[in-house]
Motif scaffolding. Structure first.
Motif, PDB file in Angstrom:
ATOM      1  N   TYR A   1      -6.982  11.688   5.040  1.00 24.62           N
ATOM      2  CA  TYR A   1      -5.975  10.633   4.517  1.00 24.62           C
ATOM      3  C   TYR A   1      -4.673  11.362   4.020  1.00 24.62           C
ATOM      4  O   TYR A   1      -3.732  11.147   4.204  1.00 24.62           O
TER       5      TYR A   1
ATOM      6  N   GLY B   1       3.940  -1.310  -3.369  1.00 26.07           N
ATOM      7  CA  GLY B   1       2.666  -0.687  -3.872  1.00 26.07           C
ATOM      8  C   GLY B   1       1.866  -1.255  -4.719  1.00 26.07           C
ATOM      9  O   GLY B   1       1.075  -1.070  -5.458  1.00 26.07           O
TER      10      GLY B   1
ATOM     11  N   ARG C   1       5.337  11.068   4.467  1.00 28.44           N
ATOM     12  CA  ARG C   1       6.162  11.039   3.381  1.00 28.44           C
ATOM     13  C   ARG C   1       7.188  12.265   3.864  1.00 28.44           C
ATOM     14  O   ARG C   1       8.532  12.074   3.296  1.00 28.44           O
TER      15      ARG C   1
ATOM     16  N   GLN D   1      -7.615   3.690  -3.287  1.00 28.37           N
ATOM     17  CA  GLN D   1      -6.890   2.354  -3.406  1.00 28.37           C
ATOM     18  C   GLN D   1      -6.721   1.599  -2.168  1.00 28.37           C
ATOM     19  O   GLN D   1      -6.965   0.558  -2.080  1.00 28.37           O
ATOM     20  N   THR D   2      -6.601   2.546  -1.118  1.00 32.19           N
ATOM     21  CA  THR D   2      -6.615   1.889   0.287  1.00 32.19           C
ATOM     22  C   THR D   2      -7.916   1.329   0.698  1.00 32.19           C
ATOM     23  O   THR D   2      -7.872   0.227   1.211  1.00 32.19           O
TER      24      THR D   2
ATOM     25  N   PHE E   1      -8.505  -1.660  -0.938  1.00 30.30           N
ATOM     26  CA  PHE E   1      -7.670  -3.119  -0.529  1.00 30.30           C
ATOM     27  C   PHE E   1      -8.215  -3.322   0.683  1.00 30.30           C
ATOM     28  O   PHE E   1      -8.547  -4.762   1.077  1.00 30.30           O
ATOM     29  N   ILE E   2      -8.791  -2.660   1.612  1.00 29.78           N
ATOM     30  CA  ILE E   2      -9.408  -2.992   2.883  1.00 29.78           C
ATOM     31  C   ILE E   2     -10.780  -3.693   2.730  1.00 29.78           C
ATOM     32  O   ILE E   2     -11.231  -4.602   3.558  1.00 29.78           O
TER      33      ILE E   2
ATOM     34  N   LEU F   1       0.817  -1.127  -0.107  1.00 29.94           N
ATOM     35  CA  LEU F   1       0.114  -0.283   0.048  1.00 29.94           C
ATOM     36  C   LEU F   1       0.845   1.172  -0.103  1.00 29.94           C
ATOM     37  O   LEU F   1       0.285   2.263   0.092  1.00 29.94           O
ATOM     38  N   VAL F   2       2.151   1.251  -0.062  1.00 31.34           N
ATOM     39  CA  VAL F   2       2.989   2.393  -0.233  1.00 31.34           C
ATOM     40  C   VAL F   2       2.615   3.151  -1.284  1.00 31.34           C
ATOM     41  O   VAL F   2       2.534   2.619  -2.507  1.00 31.34           O
ATOM     42  N   GLY F   3       2.309   4.677  -1.105  1.00 28.47           N
ATOM     43  CA  GLY F   3       2.039   5.473  -2.298  1.00 28.47           C
ATOM     44  C   GLY F   3       0.537   5.332  -2.824  1.00 28.47           C
ATOM     45  O   GLY F   3       0.393   5.974  -3.579  1.00 28.47           O
ATOM     46  N   ALA F   4      -0.237   4.440  -1.907  1.00 28.14           N
ATOM     47  CA  ALA F   4      -1.481   4.278  -2.460  1.00 28.14           C
ATOM     48  C   ALA F   4      -2.285   5.443  -2.175  1.00 28.14           C
ATOM     49  O   ALA F   4      -2.196   6.092  -1.227  1.00 28.14           O
ATOM     50  N   SER F   5      -3.556   5.724  -2.881  1.00 28.59           N
ATOM     51  CA  SER F   5      -4.333   6.617  -2.749  1.00 28.59           C
ATOM     52  C   SER F   5      -5.349   6.266  -1.880  1.00 28.59           C
ATOM     53  O   SER F   5      -5.462   4.957  -1.417  1.00 28.59           O
ATOM     54  N   GLU F   6      -6.025   7.162  -1.108  1.00 27.11           N
ATOM     55  CA  GLU F   6      -7.355   6.936  -0.197  1.00 27.11           C
ATOM     56  C   GLU F   6      -8.195   5.818  -0.925  1.00 27.11           C
ATOM     57  O   GLU F   6      -8.540   4.909  -0.405  1.00 27.11           O
TER      58      GLU F   6
ATOM     59  N   ASN G   1      -0.589  -3.558  -3.974  1.00 27.33           N
ATOM     60  CA  ASN G   1      -2.023  -3.874  -3.790  1.00 27.33           C
ATOM     61  C   ASN G   1      -2.702  -2.788  -4.328  1.00 27.33           C
ATOM     62  O   ASN G   1      -4.018  -2.557  -3.699  1.00 27.33           O
ATOM     63  N   GLN G   2      -2.440  -2.187  -5.598  1.00 24.46           N
ATOM     64  CA  GLN G   2      -3.422  -1.046  -5.818  1.00 24.46           C
ATOM     65  C   GLN G   2      -4.357  -1.343  -7.156  1.00 24.46           C
ATOM     66  O   GLN G   2      -3.694  -2.160  -8.015  1.00 24.46           O
TER      67      GLN G   2
ATOM     68  N   MET H   1      -0.545  11.296   4.966  1.00 24.19           N
ATOM     69  CA  MET H   1       0.260  10.822   3.947  1.00 24.19           C
ATOM     70  C   MET H   1       1.244  11.923   3.771  1.00 24.19           C
ATOM     71  O   MET H   1       2.715  11.568   3.623  1.00 24.19           O
TER      72      MET H   1
ATOM     73  N   ILE I   1     -15.046   2.078   7.379  1.00 24.42           N
ATOM     74  CA  ILE I   1     -14.595   1.942   6.013  1.00 24.42           C
ATOM     75  C   ILE I   1     -15.407   0.749   5.332  1.00 24.42           C
ATOM     76  O   ILE I   1     -15.816   0.918   4.112  1.00 24.42           O
TER      77      ILE I   1
END
Lengths: 131, 132
Positions: B54, B129, B62, A54-55, A58-59, A47-52, B131-132, B58, A127
């Motif tokens: 969010y 990343g 970052r 996308q997160t 995933f959840i 999930l590194v760099g994922a947008s809200e 999982n997107q 982030m 969520i």
């Protein structure tokens, strides 16, 4: 002749007021946390760099109608927090010798653990409500 | 005034061993991970609270200080996990001989740093990343 009362003897508890419950629970939670931590680390890396969005996806994504990732996240947090209370209990027992300070710290740790658990579950439920 | 009494040797009197270091660091990482749980809760609350919350999470994650803290969390997690497995191995009677104890403690020290560094290397080079 034993100086223990019959009740104490039958309970199997000595001067520490408790038996192996703490030790055993710490080990059981540790064992459960091995696969959960590996899963969490892998999931977090993914999930590194994922947008809200996308997160959220995933959840909430489900397989066979079950949101496994949300369940695993909740389980990871709950068991971690339980393991944390057991661990911090030992740290406090070792270093804090004043009864009052010990009590305040233990209550703080337990209150903190409870708040983290409730907040996390509330967030996960919220969520889940977004889909 | 109390007379200075002889002390039994404690922390600062012993030569540092890898086994002693892992034992102390296990406890320190455990306390650190307790604080890390707050970060995890913050992340989930941010995800649940909409794009703005969010984004502010982030932004913190970052910036350099955030990355430093996250690296600390990643290393503490891998250390406590690996050394925790050592603890469970002791519980079933494995790993007590000096040779094994020394070897295993060094494995834990080196591998925990390698795992955390690998995770961050993957993240910074764009290999995370998925999982997107």
């Amino acid at each position: 002749m034993s100086l223990e009362t019959p009740l104490h003897r039958v309970q199997g508890l000595g001067a520490a007021h408790s038996g192996v419950k703490h030790f055993w629970r710490q080990r059981l939670t540790a064992l459960a946390l091995i696969p959960l931590t590996v899963w969490f680390a892998w999931a977090a890396l993914g999930l590194v760099g994922a947008s809200e969005a996308q997160t959220l996806y995933f959840i909430t994504q489900a397989a066979f109608g079950v949101p496994w990732n949300a369940i695993l996240l909740g389980t990871f947090v709950l068991i971690s927090v339980y393991h944390m209370v057991l661990g911090l209990q030992v740290v406090i027992d070792d270093y804090v010798h004043a009864e009052g300070g010990k009590l305040v710290l233990m209550l703080t740790v337990r209150a903190g653990a409870f708040i983290v658990a409730v907040v996390t579950l509330f967030a996960l439920i919220r969520i889940a409500g977004t889909v | 005034m109390a007379r200075a009494r002889p002390l039994s040797p404690h922390l600062t009197h012993y030569r540092w061993y890898s086994t002693m270091a892992t034992s102390i660091v296990h406890r320190i990482t455990g306390v650190g991970l307790s604080l890390g749980t707050l970060l995890l809760a913050w992340w989930l609350v941010a995800v649940a609270s909409g794009p703005e919350a969010y984004q502010s999470f982030m932004a913190v994650a970052r910036n350099p200080l955030g990355q430093f803290v996250l690296f600390g969390y990643a290393w503490a997690l891998s250390f406590h996990l690996l050394n925790g497995i050592r603890h469970l191995a002791w519980d079933i009677g494995y790993g007590f001989t000096p040779a094994k104890a020394n070897r295993n403690s060094w494995i834990v020290i080196v591998l925990s740093v390698v795992l955390a560094a690998a995770a961050f290397a993957a993240a910074w080079t764009g290999h995370a990343g998925y999982n997107q």
